[in-house]
Design an enzyme around this catalytic site. Structure first.
Site, PDB file in Angstrom:
ATOM      1  N   ASP A 225     -13.391  -5.417   6.397  1.00  0.00           N
ATOM      2  CA  ASP A 225     -14.245  -6.570   6.690  1.00  0.00           C
ATOM      3  C   ASP A 225     -15.205  -6.196   7.802  1.00  0.00           C
ATOM      4  O   ASP A 225     -15.008  -5.193   8.494  1.00  0.00           O
ATOM      5  CB  ASP A 225     -13.404  -7.801   7.073  1.00  0.00           C
ATOM      6  CG  ASP A 225     -12.473  -7.518   8.228  1.00  0.00           C
ATOM      7  OD1 ASP A 225     -12.851  -7.808   9.378  1.00  0.00           O
ATOM      8  OD2 ASP A 225     -11.351  -7.011   7.994  1.00  0.00           O
TER       9      ASP A 225
ATOM     10  N   GLU B  78      -2.961  -1.258  15.547  1.00  0.00           N
ATOM     11  CA  GLU B  78      -1.798  -0.380  15.627  1.00  0.00           C
ATOM     12  C   GLU B  78      -2.004   0.999  16.257  1.00  0.00           C
ATOM     13  O   GLU B  78      -1.059   1.589  16.793  1.00  0.00           O
ATOM     14  CB  GLU B  78      -1.213  -0.158  14.221  1.00  0.00           C
ATOM     15  CG  GLU B  78      -0.571  -1.357  13.583  1.00  0.00           C
ATOM     16  CD  GLU B  78      -1.556  -2.285  12.891  1.00  0.00           C
ATOM     17  OE1 GLU B  78      -1.238  -3.461  12.685  1.00  0.00           O
ATOM     18  OE2 GLU B  78      -2.669  -1.813  12.558  1.00  0.00           O
TER      19      GLU B  78
ATOM     20  N   ARG C 127       0.838  -1.196   0.000  1.00  0.00           N
ATOM     21  CA  ARG C 127       0.000   0.000   0.000  1.00  0.00           C
ATOM     22  C   ARG C 127       0.877   1.252   0.000  1.00  0.00           C
ATOM     23  O   ARG C 127       0.533   2.264  -0.611  1.00  0.00           O
ATOM     24  CB  ARG C 127      -0.958   0.018   1.190  1.00  0.00           C
ATOM     25  CG  ARG C 127      -2.051   1.100   1.059  1.00  0.00           C
ATOM     26  CD  ARG C 127      -3.027   1.124   2.227  1.00  0.00           C
ATOM     27  NE  ARG C 127      -3.553  -0.204   2.446  1.00  0.00           N
ATOM     28  CZ  ARG C 127      -3.532  -0.823   3.609  1.00  0.00           C
ATOM     29  NH1 ARG C 127      -3.010  -0.230   4.675  1.00  0.00           N
ATOM     30  NH2 ARG C 127      -4.030  -2.029   3.743  1.00  0.00           N
TER      31      ARG C 127
ATOM     32  N   ARG D 236      -1.605   7.312  10.203  1.00  0.00           N
ATOM     33  CA  ARG D 236      -1.778   5.911   9.819  1.00  0.00           C
ATOM     34  C   ARG D 236      -2.906   5.823   8.808  1.00  0.00           C
ATOM     35  O   ARG D 236      -3.986   6.407   9.000  1.00  0.00           O
ATOM     36  CB  ARG D 236      -2.071   5.060  11.048  1.00  0.00           C
ATOM     37  CG  ARG D 236      -2.548   3.649  10.712  1.00  0.00           C
ATOM     38  CD  ARG D 236      -2.371   2.690  11.863  1.00  0.00           C
ATOM     39  NE  ARG D 236      -3.269   1.550  11.774  1.00  0.00           N
ATOM     40  CZ  ARG D 236      -3.200   0.573  10.872  1.00  0.00           C
ATOM     41  NH1 ARG D 236      -2.274   0.615   9.933  1.00  0.00           N
ATOM     42  NH2 ARG D 236      -4.062  -0.434  10.889  1.00  0.00           N
ATOM     43  N   VAL D 237      -2.673   5.102   7.721  1.00  0.00           N
ATOM     44  CA  VAL D 237      -3.711   4.835   6.725  1.00  0.00           C
ATOM     45  C   VAL D 237      -3.852   3.313   6.640  1.00  0.00           C
ATOM     46  O   VAL D 237      -3.147   2.644   5.907  1.00  0.00           O
ATOM     47  CB  VAL D 237      -3.372   5.461   5.352  1.00  0.00           C
ATOM     48  CG1 VAL D 237      -3.693   6.934   5.351  1.00  0.00           C
ATOM     49  CG2 VAL D 237      -1.908   5.262   4.969  1.00  0.00           C
ATOM     50  N   GLY D 238      -4.756   2.783   7.428  1.00  0.00           N
ATOM     51  CA  GLY D 238      -4.844   1.341   7.580  1.00  0.00           C
ATOM     52  C   GLY D 238      -6.214   0.788   7.280  1.00  0.00           C
ATOM     53  O   GLY D 238      -7.096   1.472   6.746  1.00  0.00           O
TER      54      GLY D 238
END
Length: 259
Positions: A228, A205, A49, A112-114
């Site tokens: 999900d 995280e 990513r 953070r890009v999660g």
């Protein structure tokens, strides 16, 4: 062991250089030269990513590290230097990278890009969540604060700018509390109770990022795309997780370039 001795030597060297107000070049986990990493940085867990963001959103992106195949890049977005660094999964992994990025390379804004799993009925697959706070079952907090229940929270200025950026882009977001867990496969956790108390999603995280940022007095924020859903059983493909969550990426980039 020999490896332990090497790590101790590197840590002592880093401490000595920091005490002199210097930033050193490479760390055990990030092979970058001084100045190659920007003060503003995005942190996806998945290294691919990171690669996707660098190749599709940054101008003149250059890879600065690939140690352990955890990729890092620096380029520009709308003329502003931006880095993007993979962190791996879990609080221990992101904590290694965040510590080195802050203390060795001088990163000041970290987003953070999660991905996360939705836990609430009002959260849908592919929704973008912004973590106002990050509850956790991790021993990280307990090991630092003993009997104090420290609350890891986002930097308010980044949070405010992220909401404003989403509105400007006409992209819906949900803001609230998430939980950062130590175990991905955890049959013992009481998800219904967490949902009752307003937890929107589960990830692994953000609590570590927020805690380390608070310690270092730098700014941090965590954005997530729902990959999900714990209630419906829906889920995105591996490829979607790596490349298709572009609403989150746009919001993060617009946010991080704001002064």
């Amino acid at each position: 062991c020999m490896l332990c001795d090497v790590i101790k030597i590197l840590a002592a060297y880093a401490t000595n250089r920091r005490s002199k107000g210097e930033l050193f070049m490479s760390t055990p986990h990030i092979a970058a030269e001084k100045g190659e990493i920007a003060e503003r940085i995005l942190l996806p867990g998945d290294p691919l990513r990171a690669k996707f963001i660098a190749e599709n959103f940054l101008d003149n992106a250059k890879e600065y590290t690939s140690i352990r195949n955890i990729l890092g890049y620096t380029g520009t977005y709308k003329g502003v230097p931006i880095s993007v660094q993979g962190t791996g999964m879990g609080i221990p992994s992101i904590s290694i990278y965040v510590h080195e990025l802050i203390h060795a390379f001088g990163c000041k804004k970290l987003i953070r890009v999660g991905t996360c799993g939705a836990m609430h009925k009002d959260v849908k697959l592919r929704d973008v969540l912004i973590a106002q706070a990050a509850s956790t079952d991790s021993s990280l907090i307990r090991n630092i604060f003993n009997n104090i229940n420290f609350c890891p929270i986002a930097d308010y200025s980044l949070l405010e700018k992220a909401v404003a950026s989403a509105r400007k882009l006409n992209l819906p977001v949900k803001v609230g509390n998430v939980i950062s867990v130590d175990r991905f496969y955890d049959k013992d956790i009481d998800n219904p109770r967490l949902t009752t108390y307003g937890i929107l999603g589960v990830e692994m995280e953000a609590a570590g990022l927020y805690t380390l940022a608070a310690e270092a007095h730098v700014r941090a924020l965590a954005l997530f795309t729902v990959s999900d859903h714990l209630l419906t059983g829906e889920g995105c493909t591996v490829e979607e997780r790596q490349t298709s969550f572009q609403d989150m990426m746009k919001i993060a980039l617009e946010t991080i370039i704001e002064e």
